[in-house]
Scaffold this active site. Structure first.
Site: not given
Length: 499
Positions: A227, A251
């Site tokens: 993330d 990400e």
């Protein structure tokens, strides 16, 4: 009972899967089903348990629930699942609800008990491996989560980062064009702040490297989705990726390939956000442009270090569902076919196969169980068929996953592309004419097939013959995708009953 051809094929292929590994090369051939653990399946198997997304509360999904629904996932041809973070979260119900999603962690060495026990997580890993499938787990290294203002954080609640010394000084990001702010300031707001760990400090860096290696080892994890990658300085990531010892996909939430692609120099792969918007815009209406999609396929292919290690998607828990833009099922089928047959690793978000239509977060975090898990829905079957031919092509062509997708045709409503070595290539023709699209024959050149060769269209299970000029007469109707593969290569595959 009649059993669909793709179900027979996928079962036969996956139970014969080779010994598991977790290298980037192995992940190229995977197909990922992404789910929020809290929203996919409950231990009690309920398909009626209430889950109001607007409440932003825990709804009861568990790791055991996932185990019990692996047939449903594998039935679509997926070879891996990606689950949301497993770490213990802030316990309060905040003004924004619960930390059901897993991105507000407070104790990285404890598990989120709402999802189950350590034994449950190990059992999920084992259940996947017994099926020849992979487990990908979401991880967060950038921040912790706190119920309250950034200026009044009680750092003692964080484990093991229990003092302010481990964190960047408090400041919220004001300017996303300033990379220093992006990396050193905080996400969140004064309702739920996300204290930003100072990953330039050796003590923080070494803690994360030790932790991630232990996490992977303890739970036999095959890959990581990371993330908020762009919010951590780049030189942190090579050591993290190495310590994990498995494929890592990050990400990097930015549409510009010039910004996003370089992150692939510090970890194995990134989510393909550069292609997300051109893909969405091409198919979210019958007036979408194919030009941007055509161009971005080529840009990503040339500018990213390795487009075959990117993750292709059109839905996730951060962006509105595709069906929130249009309820046209033909358009949804085309976009799903692109995801699976483009370069890289396909990622389908739980509920996409049931045409879920939630908009922005939290509406896009619906409970999959409320669909009843039907396996005869149109998108479930389309995804299964597309995964089946991809999985089969990979099994027959060692170069398929590294052969870079090549757009061979476009017009105002159509794009065609080929992937795979000569003689074993898949040719995919996609349309944004929608379900009311007319019937016509597209004369397709550049497919690389030979005159007189018979091809099977594996979505509708029909056949076409290549013309004497080498062009393929592709029958188009109802705005549906067409996926072509040499008929003779399908012998014994059960795909379209082997034509």
């Amino acid at each position: 009972m009649m059993v669909a051809w793709w179900s027979l094929f996928l079962y036969g292929l996956q139970v014969a899967a080779p010994a598991l590994a977790a290298t980037p090369a192995d992940w190229r051939s995977q197909s990922i089903y992404f789910l929020l653990t809290d929203r996919f399946a409950r231990t009690d198997g309920s398909t009626t348990a209430t889950c109001n997304t607007a409440d932003q509360k825990y709804c009861g999904g568990t790791w055991q629930g996932i185990i019990d629904k692996l047939d449903y996932i594998q039935g679509m041809g997926f070879t891996a699942i990606w689950i949301t973070p497993v770490t213990a979260q802030l316990p309060q119900t905040t003004a924004y609800g619960d930390a059901y999603h897993g991105y507000w962690q407070q104790d990285i060495y404890s598990l989120n008990e709402n999802y189950g026990t350590a034994d449950d997580l190990k059992a999920l890993s084992s259940a996947l491996h017994e099926r020849g499938m992979y487990l990908m787990v979401d991880v967060v290294a950038n921040h912790m989560g706190y119920d309250g203002a950034g200026s009044s954080v009680d750092y003692s609640v964080f484990k093991p980062f229990s003092s302010q010394d481990y964190f960047h000084p408090f400041c919220f990001i004001q300017n996303y064009e300033d990379q220093t702010q992006v990396e050193d300031c905080w996400l969140g707001d004064n309702t739920v702040s996300l204290p930003d760990l100072d990953t330039t400090k050796d003590v923080v860096k070494n803690e994360w490297y030790d932790w991630v290696g232990s996490l992977v080892s303890n739970y036999s994890i095959d890959g990581l989705r990371i993330d908020t990658v762009k919010h951590v300085q780049k030189d942190f990531w090579p050591g993290y990726n190495k310590a994990a010892g498995v494929y890592c996909i990050g990400e990097v939430l930015d549409v510009d390939p010039a910004y996003t692609c370089p992150y692939q120099n510090v970890m194995d792969g990134v989510l393909n956000y550069p292609i997300y918007y051109p893909l969405l815009n091409a198919f979210k209406s019958t007036s979408g442009s194919m030009d941007d999609l055509y161009n971005m396929i080529n840009t990503v292919k040339s500018d990213c270090p390795d487009s075959t290690l990117l993750g292709t998607f059109v839905e996730n828990h951060d962006n509105p569902r595709f069906a929130s833009y249009t309820n046209d099922i033909a358009l949804a089928k085309n976009v799903a076919a692109f995801i699976i047959l483009n370069d890289g690793i396909p990622i389908i978000y739980a509920g996409q196969e049931q045409h879920y239509a939630g908009g922005n977060d939290p509406a896009n975090r619906e409970a999959t169980w409320l669909s009843g898990y039907p396996t005869d829905s149109e998108l479930y079957k389309l995804i299964a068929s597309a995964n089946a031919i991809r999985n089969y092509a990979i099994s027959k062509d060692t170069g398929f996953v590294t052969y870079k997708n090549w757009p061979i045709y476009k017009d105002d409503t159509t794009i065609a592309m080929r992937k795979g070595t000569d003689g074993s290539q898949i040719v995919t023709i996609l349309s944004n004419k929608g379900a009311s699209g007319d019937s016509y024959t597209l004369s397709l050149s550049g497919a690389g097939y030979t005159a007189g060769q018979q091809l099977t269209e594996v979505i509708g299970c029909t056949t076409v013959t290549v013309g004497s000029d080498g062009n393929v007469p592709v029958p188009m109707a109802g705005g549906l995708p067409r996926v072509l593969y040499p008929t003779e290569k399908l012998a014994g595959s059960k795909i379209c009953s082997s034509s």
